[in-house]
Design a protein around this motif. Structure first.
Motif, mmCIF file in Angstrom:
data_model
loop_
_atom_site.group_PDB
_atom_site.id
_atom_site.type_symbol
_atom_site.label_atom_id
_atom_site.label_comp_id
_atom_site.label_asym_id
_atom_site.label_seq_id
_atom_site.Cartn_x
_atom_site.Cartn_y
_atom_site.Cartn_z
ATOM 1 N N SER A 296 2.474 26.966 6.459
ATOM 2 C CA SER A 296 1.810 25.951 7.274
ATOM 3 C C SER A 296 2.459 25.856 8.652
ATOM 4 N N ILE A 297 3.797 25.875 8.660
ATOM 5 C CA ILE A 297 4.521 25.765 9.941
ATOM 6 C C ILE A 297 4.197 26.966 10.831
ATOM 7 N N TYR B 250 0.771 26.655 12.218
ATOM 8 C CA TYR B 250 0.740 25.581 13.223
ATOM 9 C C TYR B 250 1.270 26.094 14.558
ATOM 10 N N ARG C 16 -0.804 26.584 18.094
ATOM 11 C CA ARG C 16 -0.361 25.910 19.330
ATOM 12 C C ARG C 16 -0.200 26.914 20.458
ATOM 13 N N MET D 261 -0.092 17.701 6.416
ATOM 14 C CA MET D 261 1.225 17.166 6.020
ATOM 15 C C MET D 261 2.082 16.951 7.260
ATOM 16 N N LEU E 190 5.315 17.195 9.798
ATOM 17 C CA LEU E 190 6.078 18.338 10.306
ATOM 18 C C LEU E 190 7.547 18.177 9.962
ATOM 19 N N PRO E 191 8.326 19.248 10.011
ATOM 20 C CA PRO E 191 9.768 19.125 9.810
ATOM 21 C C PRO E 191 10.374 18.184 10.857
ATOM 22 N N MET F 49 11.195 19.368 14.558
ATOM 23 C CA MET F 49 9.978 19.774 15.247
ATOM 24 C C MET F 49 9.151 18.555 15.645
ATOM 25 N N LEU G 257 8.060 17.366 19.425
ATOM 26 C CA LEU G 257 6.664 17.155 19.803
ATOM 27 C C LEU G 257 6.437 15.751 20.353
ATOM 28 N N GLU H 263 7.716 15.635 23.800
ATOM 29 C CA GLU H 263 6.767 16.318 24.694
ATOM 30 C C GLU H 263 5.613 15.409 25.073
ATOM 31 N N PRO I 290 2.618 13.540 14.733
ATOM 32 C CA PRO I 290 2.025 14.882 14.656
ATOM 33 C C PRO I 290 1.949 15.382 13.212
ATOM 34 N N VAL I 291 0.834 15.978 12.882
ATOM 35 C CA VAL I 291 0.647 16.540 11.531
ATOM 36 C C VAL I 291 0.157 17.977 11.661
ATOM 37 N N MET I 292 0.384 18.741 10.586
ATOM 38 C CA MET I 292 -0.101 20.125 10.601
ATOM 39 C C MET I 292 -0.988 20.366 9.378
#
Lengths: 203, 193
Positions: free
Chosen positions: A71-72, A75, A79, B126, B128-129, B132, B136, B139, B150-152
């Motif tokens: 997933s990371i 992502y 981006r 879900m 993000l770590p 990260m 974000l 930013e 933020p979600v991915m």
């Protein structure tokens, strides 16, 4: 033994306890073409027994890890792609191309002008240096020729001086007379002090 | 003198497919066979029904390392779900892991009622770590945008599972971190959240 000493030192073991019991690991794999060792030929490796709970837990953790990593990655890629999104409109493409070209051209012009000034300076300096070098070498050559001429002149004058004592047809009789009158004896002996003793035969 | 085998052991238990099929009338068409390791692994029944058998020649030097194979067309049932298309077993037929189900046990063996469970609904996104996420958020602040968590999107390995649609609440939560341990005994003496 050296390795054991090093280990004892690095682990700060007391002098009485040496690192004899330490197993030194092989630092690289045995090459693939090397056959199985004779001592290991009939060894039957133990089948690993993993506890059921542990197996389930490990599976769960690895599944989670893989899902999250995928997933990371997705992502980050999305981006990145979005940040560099390129339009399909030909006008926009031309505009982006022109802008990029102008930017590159500007850098190129800067480099060119810089190199041009450097080149002018370089050629001016080198011309002057070359002229000086040519002058120097010409001077050296002239000096050398002059020196050679002088040397030749010297030899000629010496020879001219010597030619006065030459025996010619005119004075040959006189020379014969003189040599007969003054016989030269090269037959002499020398003692330790350097005294010469002539007329040995006649004595 | 008895044989003494040397080498690695395996977890197979049973006969090769040819050993079973070759000794049955009409090559056992219509009978049930199972892979023993698969049966042991799952609580739901998994079995094959023989549809068609093609024999293959016996190897010139038959040994434990070179067993006779057979080409069999089967109806596969895996964990209580029957495959609509038949499958063919040939290259794996030498494995000594097949077991024949006796005729009187067949009916009992095939009986299976899927337990009624709530369908799992998986989340589509879900968090993000932590690092990260922090980057974000910063930013966003620098750009002057409104700060949103933020979600991915989650990338799942399969397409079978039910993923929560918009407005639907997932029954399973996926988070960064250890998650819910399968067995607490493995984490004895460790403080869990």
């Amino acid at each position: 033994m050296f390795a054991l000493n090093v280990i004892s030192k690095t682990l700060n073991l007391p002098a009485t306890k040496s690192a004899v019991n330490f197993q030194i690991l092989r630092w690289r794999r045995k090459p693939r073409w090397v056959p199985i060792a004779k001592s290991k030929q009939f060894r039957i490796p133990q089948r690993p027994v993993i506890i059921e709970d542990e197996q389930i837990e490990l599976k769960r953790l690895f599944n989670n890890y893989r899902t999250q990593m995928k997933s990371i990655k997705r992502y980050i890629v999305e981006r990145f792609v979005a940040a560099r999104a390129i339009t399909t409109d030909p006008k926009d493409i031309q505009r982006i191309f022109d802008e990029d070209f102008a930017r590159c051209n500007k850098i190129n012009d800067e480099w060119n002008s810089d190199i041009q000034s450097k080149r002018i300076e370089y050629f001016e300096n080198t011309l002057e240096e070359n002229i000086n070098l040519a002058k120097e070498s010409l001077q050296k050559r002239l000096e050398l020729e002059q020196f050679k001429l002088e040397e030749a002149e010297k030899i000629v004058t010496e020879q001219k001086e010597l030619s006065k004592t030459f025996i010619t047809a005119d004075n040959i009789d006189e020379a014969i007379e003189r040599s007969l009158a003054n016989p030269v004896d090269y037959n002499f002996a020398v003692d330790l002090d350097g005294n010469k003793f002539y007329n040995k035969k006649t004595l | 003198m008895p044989y003494k085998y040397i080498g690695r052991t395996h977890s197979f238990k049973g006969k090769t497919l040819w050993e079973i099929v070759g000794n049955l009338k009409n090559f056992g068409v219509g009978r049930l066979v199972v892979r023993n390791t698969v049966v042991e692994r799952y609580p739901e029944p998994s079995y094959y029904r023989i549809l068609k058998v093609e024999t293959l020649p016996q190897p010139k030097e038959e040994s434990l390392d070179n067993l006779r194979k057979v080409k069999v067309l089967l109806e596969k049932t895996f964990r209580g779900v029957t495959n609509p298309k038949p499958v063919c077993i040939e290259s794996a037929s030498y494995k000594t892991d097949y077991r024949l189900i006796p005729k009187d046990e067949e009916q009992r063996y095939c009986q299976y009622k899927a337990p009624v469970t709530n369908e799992k609904i998986f989340p589509s996104t879900m968090e993000l770590p932590p690092l990260m996420k922090e980057v974000l958020i910063r930013e966003m602040k620098i750009k002057g945008e409104p700060v949103v968590e933020p979600v991915m999107d989650i990338v799942y390995n399969d397409k079978k599972r039910r993923i929560a649609k918009e407005g639907e609440k997932p029954t399973i939560e996926i988070k960064i971190g250890l998650g819910k341990p399968a067995a607490l005994s493995l984490y004895k003496g460790i403080k869990l959240e």
